[in-house]
Design a protein around this motif. Structure first.
Motif, short mmCIF file in Angstrom:
data_model
loop_
_atom_site.label_atom_id
_atom_site.label_comp_id
_atom_site.label_asym_id
_atom_site.label_seq_id
_atom_site.Cartn_x
_atom_site.Cartn_y
_atom_site.Cartn_z
N GLY A 76 0.82 -1.21 0.00
CA GLY A 76 0.00 0.00 0.00
C GLY A 76 0.85 1.26 0.00
O GLY A 76 0.56 2.23 -0.70
N ALA A 77 1.93 1.24 0.79
CA ALA A 77 2.84 2.38 0.82
C ALA A 77 3.54 2.56 -0.51
O ALA A 77 3.75 3.69 -0.98
CB ALA A 77 3.87 2.21 1.94
N ALA A 78 3.92 1.44 -1.16
CA ALA A 78 4.59 1.51 -2.46
C ALA A 78 3.67 2.13 -3.51
O ALA A 78 4.09 3.00 -4.29
CB ALA A 78 5.04 0.13 -2.90
N LEU A 79 2.42 1.70 -3.54
CA LEU A 79 1.46 2.22 -4.52
C LEU A 79 1.19 3.71 -4.28
O LEU A 79 1.17 4.51 -5.23
CB LEU A 79 0.15 1.44 -4.45
CG LEU A 79 0.13 0.04 -5.07
CD1 LEU A 79 -1.22 -0.62 -4.83
CD2 LEU A 79 0.42 0.10 -6.56
N SER A 80 0.98 4.08 -3.02
CA SER A 80 0.69 5.48 -2.71
C SER A 80 1.91 6.36 -2.95
O SER A 80 1.78 7.53 -3.36
CB SER A 80 0.18 5.63 -1.28
OG SER A 80 1.05 5.03 -0.35
N TYR A 81 3.10 5.83 -2.71
CA TYR A 81 4.33 6.57 -3.02
C TYR A 81 4.42 6.85 -4.51
O TYR A 81 4.69 7.99 -4.93
CB TYR A 81 5.55 5.78 -2.56
CG TYR A 81 6.87 6.37 -3.01
CD1 TYR A 81 7.54 7.30 -2.23
CD2 TYR A 81 7.45 6.00 -4.22
CE1 TYR A 81 8.74 7.86 -2.64
CE2 TYR A 81 8.65 6.55 -4.65
CZ TYR A 81 9.29 7.47 -3.86
OH TYR A 81 10.47 8.02 -4.28
N ALA A 82 4.20 5.81 -5.32
CA ALA A 82 4.24 5.99 -6.78
C ALA A 82 3.22 7.03 -7.22
O ALA A 82 3.50 7.89 -8.06
CB ALA A 82 3.99 4.65 -7.49
N GLY A 83 2.02 6.96 -6.65
CA GLY A 83 1.00 7.96 -6.96
C GLY A 83 1.44 9.36 -6.58
O GLY A 83 1.23 10.32 -7.33
N THR A 84 2.07 9.49 -5.41
CA THR A 84 2.52 10.80 -4.93
C THR A 84 3.52 11.44 -5.89
O THR A 84 3.35 12.59 -6.33
CB THR A 84 3.18 10.68 -3.54
OG1 THR A 84 2.23 10.16 -2.61
CG2 THR A 84 3.67 12.03 -3.05
N VAL A 85 4.57 10.69 -6.24
CA VAL A 85 5.65 11.29 -7.03
C VAL A 85 5.24 11.51 -8.49
O VAL A 85 5.63 12.50 -9.11
CB VAL A 85 6.94 10.45 -6.93
CG1 VAL A 85 7.45 10.43 -5.49
CG2 VAL A 85 6.74 9.02 -7.42
N ILE A 86 4.47 10.58 -9.05
CA ILE A 86 4.04 10.74 -10.44
C ILE A 86 3.06 11.90 -10.58
O ILE A 86 3.20 12.77 -11.45
CB ILE A 86 3.39 9.44 -10.97
CG1 ILE A 86 4.45 8.34 -11.11
CG2 ILE A 86 2.72 9.69 -12.33
CD1 ILE A 86 3.88 6.98 -11.50
N LEU A 87 2.07 11.93 -9.70
CA LEU A 87 1.05 12.98 -9.78
C LEU A 87 1.62 14.35 -9.47
O LEU A 87 1.20 15.36 -10.06
CB LEU A 87 -0.11 12.65 -8.84
CG LEU A 87 -0.94 11.42 -9.22
CD1 LEU A 87 -1.96 11.11 -8.13
CD2 LEU A 87 -1.63 11.62 -10.56
#
Length: 288
Positions: A76-87
């Motif tokens: 969950g942290a990995a997915l939300s991290y990816a979302g944070t940096v990409i967005l």
């Protein structure tokens, strides 16, 4: 059992001031993002992907082989991290840097609302007061820079803030483990998604230099500190203390581009820094 508790408590107490310092250093490095991202002529996904690929290499060099367990918290942290940096990169390209960073830092509101349910970390009245004072101070700070243009970019920035909040809470769930693997996985995921977009526009030499700085200084090293800090601070603190990032962001712009902040910027910045500092002091006093 009592002996173990009495031994561990001082260690945690001594770690907390250092964790807060790590968050301040992290926010300082993060604040370079807006200036550097806008200077790279490439697709936003490509910038995010290359930056994260470099960051992943930094993680491997500093921390060694990751231990992947594919737990809900880790993934969950990995997915939300990816979302944070990409967005965030996408928002920075679609709207003003001020809009992107301010809207991302609505994250403490989401954490305050959800951390009690997800983490059993109670949000106290002092926390709510600090959150809203900080948001108000940030609004003053960017009063001259905020724009209604780039509505899509503003929406993307808000989504980045939601992901940032979720990231902090999922990382905090791993406070007794090793949260840095989540960030490593998030970097790998971001790289897989973003690097193919290099085919759309290839950065020039200065662009690659900025990408290297973004990967090492602006993302890799600060997130190592962030992963260490979040083991000894609450999820709310891990999103609230780094709010100094958007305060520093325009300072770099002023130094390197010459855009000087106005009076309201100074007023807002003082309010934000004072609110966070007073909260940290009061929390420490209450624990004594």
């Amino acid at each position: 059992m009592n002996i173990q508790t009495s031994v561990e408590a001082p260690v945690i107490k001594n770690e907390r001031p250092r964790a807060i310092l790590f968050l301040v250093i992290t926010a300082t490095f993060w604040s370079l993002g807006g200036l550097l991202i806008k200077s790279v002529n490439a697709h936003p996904f490509a910038i995010a992907g290359v930056r994260s690929a470099i960051s992943a290499l930094v993680f491997l060099a500093v921390l060694g082989k990751p231990k992947i367990n594919w737990s809900i918290a880790q993934f969950g942290a990995a997915l939300s991290y990816a979302g944070t940096v990409i967005l965030f990169v996408l928002a920075t390209k679609l709207t003003t840097a001020a809009n992107a960073i301010l809207l991302q830092y609505t994250a403490p509101i989401y954490v305050a609302l959800l951390s009690g349910w997800l983490l059993k970390e109670r949000t106290r009245p002092l926390d709510w007061i600090t959150v809203f004072i900080v948001i108000g101070g940030m609004a003053l700070f960017f009063m001259d820079s905020l724009s209604t243009k780039g509505v899509l970019g503003n929406i993307v920035a808000i989504a980045s803030g939601v992901c940032f909040a979720l990231q902090a809470m999922f990382l905090r769930m791993q406070k007794k483990g090793s949260p840095w693997e989540s960030i490593f996985l998030g970097n790998i995921l971001t790289a897989i998604i973003g690097i193919p977009f290099l085919s759309i526009a290839w950065p020039n030499a200065s662009g690659w230099l900025n990408l290297l700085i973004l990967g090492v200084v602006q993302l890799g090293l600060p997130y190592i500190l962030y992963a260490k800090a979040i083991k000894h601070t609450s999820a709310l603190e891990a999103t609230l203390i780094p709010v100094i990032e958007p305060i520093l962001n325009p300072i770099w712009v002023a130094l390197f581009i010459g855009e000087k902040p106005g009076l309201w910027s100074f007023v807002g910045g003082i309010i934000v820094l004072a609110a966070i500092t007073i909260r940290c002091v009061l929390v420490e006093v209450r624990k004594c």
